[in-house]
Write a protein that holds these residues in place. Structure first.
Motif, mmCIF file in Angstrom:
data_model
loop_
_atom_site.group_PDB
_atom_site.id
_atom_site.type_symbol
_atom_site.label_atom_id
_atom_site.label_comp_id
_atom_site.label_asym_id
_atom_site.label_seq_id
_atom_site.Cartn_x
_atom_site.Cartn_y
_atom_site.Cartn_z
ATOM 1 N N ARG A 35 0.825 -1.289 0.196
ATOM 2 C CA ARG A 35 0.156 -0.039 0.040
ATOM 3 C C ARG A 35 1.098 1.261 0.011
ATOM 4 O O ARG A 35 1.962 1.065 0.488
ATOM 5 N N LEU A 36 0.402 2.132 -0.600
ATOM 6 C CA LEU A 36 1.023 3.598 -0.423
ATOM 7 C C LEU A 36 0.224 4.837 0.228
ATOM 8 O O LEU A 36 0.803 5.373 1.044
ATOM 9 N N CYS A 37 -0.634 4.964 -0.247
ATOM 10 C CA CYS A 37 -1.730 6.006 0.462
ATOM 11 C C CYS A 37 -2.151 5.737 1.695
ATOM 12 O O CYS A 37 -2.342 6.855 2.510
ATOM 13 N N TYR A 38 -2.669 4.516 2.214
ATOM 14 C CA TYR A 38 -3.285 4.161 3.241
ATOM 15 C C TYR A 38 -2.327 4.277 4.379
ATOM 16 O O TYR A 38 -1.001 4.024 4.311
ATOM 17 N N GLY A 46 -7.915 5.829 -0.661
ATOM 18 C CA GLY A 46 -8.161 4.876 -1.695
ATOM 19 C C GLY A 46 -7.855 5.312 -2.892
ATOM 20 O O GLY A 46 -8.430 4.922 -4.091
ATOM 21 N N SER A 47 -6.646 6.080 -3.113
ATOM 22 C CA SER A 47 -6.399 6.460 -4.505
ATOM 23 C C SER A 47 -5.279 6.266 -5.097
ATOM 24 O O SER A 47 -5.136 6.035 -6.369
ATOM 25 N N CYS A 48 -4.166 5.505 -4.537
ATOM 26 C CA CYS A 48 -2.998 4.956 -5.136
ATOM 27 C C CYS A 48 -3.305 3.515 -5.793
ATOM 28 O O CYS A 48 -2.799 3.129 -6.869
ATOM 29 N N ARG A 49 -4.418 2.722 -5.444
ATOM 30 C CA ARG A 49 -4.708 1.321 -6.077
ATOM 31 C C ARG A 49 -3.534 0.455 -5.841
ATOM 32 O O ARG A 49 -3.586 -0.644 -6.433
ATOM 33 N N VAL A 50 -2.450 0.721 -5.106
ATOM 34 C CA VAL A 50 -1.411 -0.241 -4.950
ATOM 35 C C VAL A 50 -2.097 -1.366 -4.068
ATOM 36 O O VAL A 50 -1.494 -2.679 -4.324
ATOM 37 N N CYS A 51 -3.013 -1.240 -3.094
ATOM 38 C CA CYS A 51 -3.491 -2.231 -2.480
ATOM 39 C C CYS A 51 -4.376 -3.045 -2.994
ATOM 40 O O CYS A 51 -5.173 -3.885 -2.405
ATOM 41 N N ALA A 61 -9.997 -2.094 -3.640
ATOM 42 C CA ALA A 61 -9.015 -1.413 -2.692
ATOM 43 C C ALA A 61 -9.110 -2.128 -1.580
ATOM 44 O O ALA A 61 -10.189 -1.984 -0.663
ATOM 45 N N CYS A 63 -7.861 -1.454 1.165
ATOM 46 C CA CYS A 63 -7.867 -0.088 2.343
ATOM 47 C C CYS A 63 -9.053 0.405 2.388
ATOM 48 O O CYS A 63 -9.425 1.075 3.614
HETATM 49 S S1 FES Z 1 -3.484 2.004 -0.256
HETATM 50 FE FE1 FES Z 1 -3.694 3.307 -1.744
HETATM 51 S S2 FES Z 1 -5.777 2.656 -2.450
HETATM 52 FE FE2 FES Z 1 -5.262 1.502 -0.788
#
Ligand code: FES
Ligand code: SF4
Lengths: 236, 181
Positions: A35-38, A46-51, A61, A63
């Motif tokens: 994860r990156l934004c969480y 919920g914006s980076c979508r890495v999760c 997502a 997170c």
């Molecule tokens: S950690 Fe960024 S969308 Fe879930």
């Protein structure tokens, strides 16, 4: 509250509480979902979508997605890892990430994620976008070259510090982290002691005069991959 | 049998990556048992003498000569390695990529406080390679086979890469050898 929900992540049974998100339950179970934004204790953006994980075959997502009894979650699969790697690659070429002189290097979550994925170089062409730096505040600065628009500072300032010093402005490629003042960061009521000043995953929102204090070799991700703290926690 | 040849060059770099090559210390003795150096600042051979097994590129492309040399390397090397952050992402020279070229040149030859240039000359000799509009990472100019990040990559990173590739092994760098700083 009791752990009354069970579901699986990559075939492993995980217990969760009603109202928890998938990432929260996974963290408690010692399963790392990149994860990156969480960030724990902040409202998920919920914006980076890495999760992103597959939930019953559909991308979600982790997170923001609440747990439901019996869901089948795919996390550490080749398809998910490839999707995440592409996102990390894009974040590198969409900004100006000069790790060689960045104060955050070694403690940066974006860089650490690229290390964890073993990325020697992103596969997309670099965009070298035109971004600016706001160093008008005596104790803190914003370097927009490095911002990945995660929203952590926005949430921390609004929900924890009660200041709303930061907000996003613009859309698409013009979206940027803006300050709540007529002109610059120096005109806001943001302070170095704010929660917002300790949440930035990259070197975008930084305190002055603390850079390079920790020598190479002793920094957070020099020897341990990001996420290993979750993976090594005892499974509950 | 002839030893495989290795060629190296520094394009828009600072020679730091070449310092890191030398930083393999006494392993350099093993290296010269394994390979011959062809075109390289290490032995000062200026032109390729034949086909090379491996080419190591330090630096990205900031002028037309860099592009020419990089294309020569692609032609003469079976495997091309982009070595260091300048080669893989442009590095410090790429900081000019957001500034119009004219402004960069004026800053260097006219406006910066340390300039002494009474005749107001901007170098434009035909011998000088023309600057590119931007600084380009190597992979945006020719095909690159392997990337070694780092500013510079550590001697261990370079050593492991060379040994693996010379022995036809996959290049799998461990966690501690992939670093961007
Ligand atoms: S950690 Fe960024 S969308 Fe879930
Ligand atoms: S400044 Fe940092 S915390 Fe704020 S949105 Fe950008 S990357 Fe996230």
């Amino acid at each position: 509250m009791s752990d009354n929900i069970t579901f699986t992540i990559d075939g492993v049974e995980v217990k969760a509480r009603h109202g928890e998100t998938i990432i929260e339950a996974a963290d408690r179970a010692g399963i790392y979902i990149p994860r990156l934004c969480y960030m724990k204790d902040l409202i998920p953006h919920g914006s980076c979508r890495v999760c992103t994980v597959m939930v019953n075959g559909r991308p979600q997502a982790a997170c923001t997605q609440p747990v439901v009894q019996g869901i089948v979650v795919e996390n550490n699969t080749p398809a998910m890892q490839k999707h995440r790697r592409n996102l990390i690659d894009m974040l590198f070429v969409e900004g100006n990430h000069f790790c060689m002189f960045c104060e955050k290097s070694g403690n940066c979550e974006l860089q650490a994620m690229a290390y964890r994925f073993g990325i020697p170089a992103p596969k997309y062409p670099y965009m070298f976008p035109d971004k600016d730096i706001d160093a008008s505040h005596p104790d803190i600065f914003i370097d927009r070259n490095r911002c990945i628009l995660c929203g952590r500072c926005v949430s921390a300032s609004r929900d924890v510090d009660g200041k709303t010093a930061f907000e996003f402005a613009g859309r698409g490629p013009h979206k940027k982290i803006a300050v709540n003042a007529e002109a610059n960061l120096g005109d806001t009521n943001a302070e170095a002691s704010d929660k917002a000043m300790s949440v930035c995953p990259v070197g975008a929102l930084m305190k002055k005069r603390i850079g390079f204090a920790v020598p190479i070799g002793s920094r957070k991700y020099d020897t341990k991959p990001i996420g290993s703290e979750i993976e090594s926690s005892t499974r509950k | 049998m002839d030893k495989p040849k290795v060629a190296t060059t520094s394009l828009a770099g600072c020679f730091g990556c070449h310092m890191s090559i030398l930083d393999i210390d006494d392993r350099i003795l093993k290296l010269i048992e394994l390979v011959d150096f062809d075109k390289s600042p290490v032995d000062d051979i200026k032109n390729f003498t034949g086909q090379c097994a491996i080419g190591i590129i330090e630096g990205g492309c900031c002028n037309e000569e860099n592009v020419h040399v990089l294309q020569e390397f692609r032609k003469h090397c079976n495997i091309l390695i982009a070595c260091g952050d300048c080669a893989t992402m442009g590095g410090i020279p790429a900081m000019r990529n957001n500034i119009p070229l004219k402004e960069c040149i004026d800053e260097a030859y006219k406006n910066s406080p340390s300039v002494y240039n009474p005749k107001n000359i901007t170098p434009n000799d035909k011998e000088l390679p023309l600057l590119l509009n931007k600084v380009y990472p190597c992979q945006e100019v020719v095909k690159i086979d392997y990337f070694l990040p780092g500013c510079p990559p550590s001697a261990d990173t370079i050593w492991q890469a060379l040994v693996a590739l010379l022995n036809n092994k996959p290049l799998d760098l461990p966690y501690k050898l992939i670093k961007y700083d």
